[in-house]
Design a protein around this motif. Sequence first.
Motif, short mmCIF file in Angstrom:
data_model
loop_
_atom_site.label_atom_id
_atom_site.label_comp_id
_atom_site.label_asym_id
_atom_site.label_seq_id
_atom_site.Cartn_x
_atom_site.Cartn_y
_atom_site.Cartn_z
N LYS A 1 78.89 -19.36 -47.48
CA LYS A 1 78.53 -18.88 -48.43
C LYS A 1 77.12 -18.54 -48.55
O LYS A 1 76.25 -19.61 -48.20
CB LYS A 1 79.13 -19.30 -49.97
N ARG A 2 76.54 -17.46 -48.93
CA ARG A 2 75.18 -17.15 -48.80
C ARG A 2 74.45 -18.13 -49.83
O ARG A 2 74.87 -18.57 -50.84
CB ARG A 2 74.81 -15.63 -49.62
N HIS A 3 73.24 -18.47 -49.38
CA HIS A 3 72.22 -19.31 -49.81
C HIS A 3 73.01 -20.76 -49.75
O HIS A 3 72.27 -21.79 -50.26
CB HIS A 3 71.89 -18.96 -51.37
N THR A 4 73.89 -21.18 -48.97
CA THR A 4 74.12 -22.32 -48.64
C THR A 4 73.32 -23.06 -47.80
O THR A 4 72.88 -22.53 -46.94
CB THR A 4 75.72 -22.37 -48.05
N ALA B 1 52.01 -25.17 -48.00
CA ALA B 1 52.25 -26.33 -48.57
C ALA B 1 53.04 -26.24 -49.90
O ALA B 1 53.14 -24.88 -50.44
CB ALA B 1 50.70 -26.88 -49.03
N VAL B 2 53.62 -27.21 -50.28
CA VAL B 2 54.32 -27.10 -51.51
C VAL B 2 53.89 -28.22 -52.19
O VAL B 2 53.44 -29.81 -51.97
CB VAL B 2 55.94 -27.65 -51.07
N VAL B 3 53.69 -28.02 -53.58
CA VAL B 3 53.03 -28.97 -54.62
C VAL B 3 54.32 -29.61 -55.35
O VAL B 3 54.97 -28.72 -56.12
CB VAL B 3 52.00 -28.44 -55.52
N LYS B 4 54.45 -30.92 -55.61
CA LYS B 4 55.71 -31.35 -56.38
C LYS B 4 55.01 -32.48 -57.00
O LYS B 4 54.81 -33.37 -56.35
CB LYS B 4 56.87 -31.58 -55.19
N GLY B 5 54.98 -32.51 -58.32
CA GLY B 5 54.18 -33.24 -59.17
C GLY B 5 52.73 -33.57 -58.62
O GLY B 5 51.86 -32.81 -58.67
N LEU C 1 63.60 -35.50 -42.99
CA LEU C 1 65.14 -35.87 -43.56
C LEU C 1 64.32 -36.76 -44.71
O LEU C 1 65.51 -36.86 -45.83
CB LEU C 1 65.61 -36.67 -42.71
N ASP C 2 63.53 -37.64 -44.84
CA ASP C 2 63.08 -38.42 -46.00
C ASP C 2 62.68 -37.47 -47.23
O ASP C 2 62.70 -37.81 -48.29
CB ASP C 2 61.90 -39.24 -45.76
N ILE C 3 62.10 -36.13 -46.64
CA ILE C 3 61.49 -35.36 -47.82
C ILE C 3 62.60 -34.43 -48.60
O ILE C 3 62.28 -34.19 -49.65
CB ILE C 3 60.32 -34.63 -47.08
N ILE C 4 63.58 -34.21 -47.57
CA ILE C 4 64.46 -33.26 -48.09
C ILE C 4 64.98 -33.29 -49.43
O ILE C 4 65.30 -32.62 -50.32
CB ILE C 4 65.76 -33.07 -47.25
N PRO C 5 65.43 -34.76 -49.73
CA PRO C 5 66.21 -35.02 -51.14
C PRO C 5 65.24 -34.59 -52.37
O PRO C 5 65.81 -34.54 -53.49
CB PRO C 5 66.18 -36.65 -51.21
N TYR C 6 63.86 -34.65 -52.20
CA TYR C 6 62.93 -34.41 -53.40
C TYR C 6 62.76 -32.76 -53.51
O TYR C 6 61.94 -32.68 -54.58
CB TYR C 6 61.72 -35.31 -53.21
N LEU C 7 63.19 -31.84 -52.71
CA LEU C 7 62.96 -30.64 -52.73
C LEU C 7 63.95 -29.67 -53.11
O LEU C 7 65.25 -30.07 -52.82
CB LEU C 7 62.23 -30.44 -51.39
N ALA C 8 63.57 -28.58 -53.72
CA ALA C 8 64.47 -27.60 -54.17
C ALA C 8 64.60 -26.85 -52.73
O ALA C 8 63.94 -26.73 -51.85
CB ALA C 8 63.84 -26.59 -55.03
N PRO C 9 65.82 -25.91 -52.75
CA PRO C 9 66.12 -25.09 -51.58
C PRO C 9 65.07 -24.39 -51.34
O PRO C 9 64.74 -24.03 -49.94
CB PRO C 9 67.21 -24.21 -51.90
N HIS C 10 64.38 -23.55 -52.13
CA HIS C 10 63.14 -22.58 -51.81
C HIS C 10 61.86 -23.33 -51.32
O HIS C 10 61.27 -22.96 -50.55
CB HIS C 10 62.69 -21.66 -52.97
N ARG D 1 62.78 -24.22 -47.68
CA ARG D 1 62.69 -23.04 -46.81
C ARG D 1 61.10 -22.86 -46.30
O ARG D 1 60.73 -22.49 -45.29
CB ARG D 1 63.14 -21.70 -47.22
N ARG D 2 60.25 -23.08 -47.54
CA ARG D 2 58.71 -22.97 -47.25
C ARG D 2 58.31 -24.24 -46.10
O ARG D 2 57.63 -23.51 -45.43
CB ARG D 2 58.11 -23.12 -48.61
N LEU D 3 58.94 -25.22 -46.21
CA LEU D 3 58.50 -26.31 -45.42
C LEU D 3 58.88 -26.23 -44.00
O LEU D 3 58.18 -26.34 -43.07
CB LEU D 3 58.55 -27.66 -46.14
N PHE D 4 60.16 -25.92 -43.94
CA PHE D 4 60.89 -26.00 -42.65
C PHE D 4 61.36 -24.63 -42.01
O PHE D 4 61.78 -24.29 -40.87
CB PHE D 4 62.17 -26.65 -42.62
N GLY D 5 61.60 -23.66 -42.95
CA GLY D 5 61.98 -22.16 -42.57
C GLY D 5 61.09 -21.44 -41.55
O GLY D 5 61.83 -20.76 -40.87
#
Length: 210
Positions: A56-59, A120-124, A158-167, A170-174
């Motif tokens: 499905k799209r966006h999976t 870059a992605v800023v999270k907290g 793989l350690d970072i993925i759980p803390y990030l939203a899908p978008h 995509r910014r970090l790895f896409g």
Amino acid sequence: MTVYTEILGNINNDKSWADKIADLDVDYVMLDQWTAQKSRFLGKGLTGEEYPVALKRHTQVVDGDVIAYDPEAGKAVVLRIELSPVLVIDMSALASQDPESIIRRSVELGHAIGNQHWPAVVKGTKVYVPLTVDKKVMLSVMETHHLEGIEFEFQTGLDIIPYLAPHEIRRLFGGAGQESHSHIHAEPGHHHPVPHIHFDENGIAHEHTH
């Protein structure tokens, strides 16, 4: 040819699935981080067999996803994702400092990252920067700027993925792999828009291109 349209389970997050495939003949499909952002792709297992995937799209697929399970035939197919490391910049120590110091350090960090054209992605209180050049080069840039009160280290994707939203994922790895350094194609003779990160007076990161 069979088209795989759903994720059946995950061997990393669900022990029951790890147990289910333990005695089966498992073919692993190795995905780079660019392909892993897609919902439709043609995967190739270590056995050489091809697996058309149409989800499905966006999976968002993750490492360890099971796309095929046939206990009667004694076979299963599992996705494995190879993610690059991420530079994690921890700014939490600045929280207790005066506003002027927070603004100054934020601007200095924005200058250091922006000059390198690093996304870059800023999270907290953390800033996540994907590996775009050699690790030693990225660490050298950070060390050269002597950003007091800011700590940084590389962590696995793989350690970072759980803390990030899908978008954010995509910014970090896409953009890695087929389109490293830029998500935007340009026609011959045209310049590529280059992303820059800057921090405003509140320490919030913004991206613009020119």
